[in-house]
Design a protein around this motif. Structure first.
Motif, PDB file in Angstrom:
ATOM      1  N   LEU A   2      27.224 -21.544   7.176  1.00 14.38           N
ATOM      2  CA  LEU A   2      27.329 -20.115   7.741  1.00 14.38           C
ATOM      3  C   LEU A   2      26.014 -19.650   7.803  1.00 14.38           C
ATOM      4  N   ILE A   3      25.476 -18.750   8.799  1.00 19.11           N
ATOM      5  CA  ILE A   3      24.361 -18.325   8.853  1.00 19.11           C
ATOM      6  C   ILE A   3      24.380 -16.575   9.352  1.00 19.11           C
ATOM      7  N   PRO A   4      24.184 -16.139   8.269  1.00 20.77           N
ATOM      8  CA  PRO A   4      23.872 -14.281   8.559  1.00 20.77           C
ATOM      9  C   PRO A   4      22.936 -14.104   9.234  1.00 20.77           C
ATOM     10  N   ILE A   5      22.734 -13.373  10.338  1.00 18.44           N
ATOM     11  CA  ILE A   5      21.543 -13.080  11.065  1.00 18.44           C
ATOM     12  C   ILE A   5      21.442 -11.361  10.990  1.00 18.44           C
ATOM     13  N   PRO A   6      20.933 -10.824   9.964  1.00 15.96           N
ATOM     14  CA  PRO A   6      20.775  -9.263   9.981  1.00 15.96           C
ATOM     15  C   PRO A   6      20.054  -8.489  10.996  1.00 15.96           C
ATOM     16  N   LYS A   7      20.580  -7.574  11.576  1.00 16.47           N
ATOM     17  CA  LYS A   7      20.124  -6.534  12.349  1.00 16.47           C
ATOM     18  C   LYS A   7      19.723  -7.341  13.574  1.00 16.47           C
TER      19      LYS A   7
END
Ligand code: NI
Length: 226
Positions: A2-7
């Motif tokens: 799982l990879i969160p990519i902010p903004k």
């Protein structure tokens, strides 16, 4: 992984989505679900071909193309034009898997769904519930991000969206066919790339930085379809 990519989207782009989506005609999400998912899917979507979906989808695709973290994590070959959904009044989407192959509306093209992506468009304080829950080898992972943030998760996963018990949750969702089909290989390339970026920042003149960059590209050459 799982990879969160902010903004991934700016506040202005999120506002642009809300303003346009308020004018769209929403349809029952079951219209586009496979026969298994139809039994558990309860949300609304803007139809694939709707001009507002296409205009906002293009804006998102243009933004993704310029985003180095997204490119490094997904190694995208083809992206399904982004779609839009919303959940309100206890709507939810029960446990399901995403279909492996997704047609691109209005074209003869198909995309293998190696990665699933959700961009959250509603601030988390504006609704209760609505977590995206991805079943991972470490157990269920609950994801609820700030408006404009994206999460990438393996297309192979079982996942669901919890009931939205207050407010309305609006999101964009789509799929990516990666140049590197296998999640474990893609994850190693992502971690190697991040390490090289870090070393290149800290000790840019060290000869091993070039050697590691060569290793990255040779692995990519070995594993990628372009
Ligand atoms: Ni899904």
């Amino acid at each position: 992984m799982l990879i969160p990519i902010p903004k991934i989207l700016s506040a202005e782009q999120v506002a642009q989505c809300h303003a346009a989506l308020a004018k769209a005609e929403w349809a029952d999400g079951r219209n586009t679900a496979g026969y298994l998912a139809q039994r558990v899917k309860d949300n609304q979507q803007v139809p694939d071909a709707h001009p507002i979906a296409r205009q906002l989808g293009d804006m998102i695709l243009t933004t993704l193309e310029k985003h180095p973290l997204f490119t490094s994590a997904a190694l995208p070959l083809k992206v399904v034009p982004p779609l839009f959904n919303r959940y309100t009044g206890s709507q939810n989407y029960g446990r399901h898997v995403d279909g492996a192959i997704r047609p691109i509306f209005g074209t003869p093209h198909r995309v293998r769904t190696d990665l699933s992506a959700t961009i959250f468009l509603t601030p988390p304080e504006d609704y209760d519930g609505g977590e995206l829950v991805v079943e991972d080898t470490f157990g269920p992972r609950k994801i609820k991000l700030a408006a404009g943030d994206m999460v990438l998760y393996p297309g192979t996963s079982i996942h669901h969206v919890e009931p939205v018990t207050r407010g309305t949750r609006v999101a964009s969702f789509f799929w990516i066919q990666s140049m590197v089909r296998e999640d474990s290989q893609r994850t190693m390339l992502f971690e190697l790339d991040r390490s090289i970026q870090q070393l290149g920042g800290d000790v840019p003149d060290h000869p091993a930085v070039v050697q590691l960059a060569g290793l990255y590209h040779n692995l990519l050459r070995l594993w990628a379809d372009a």
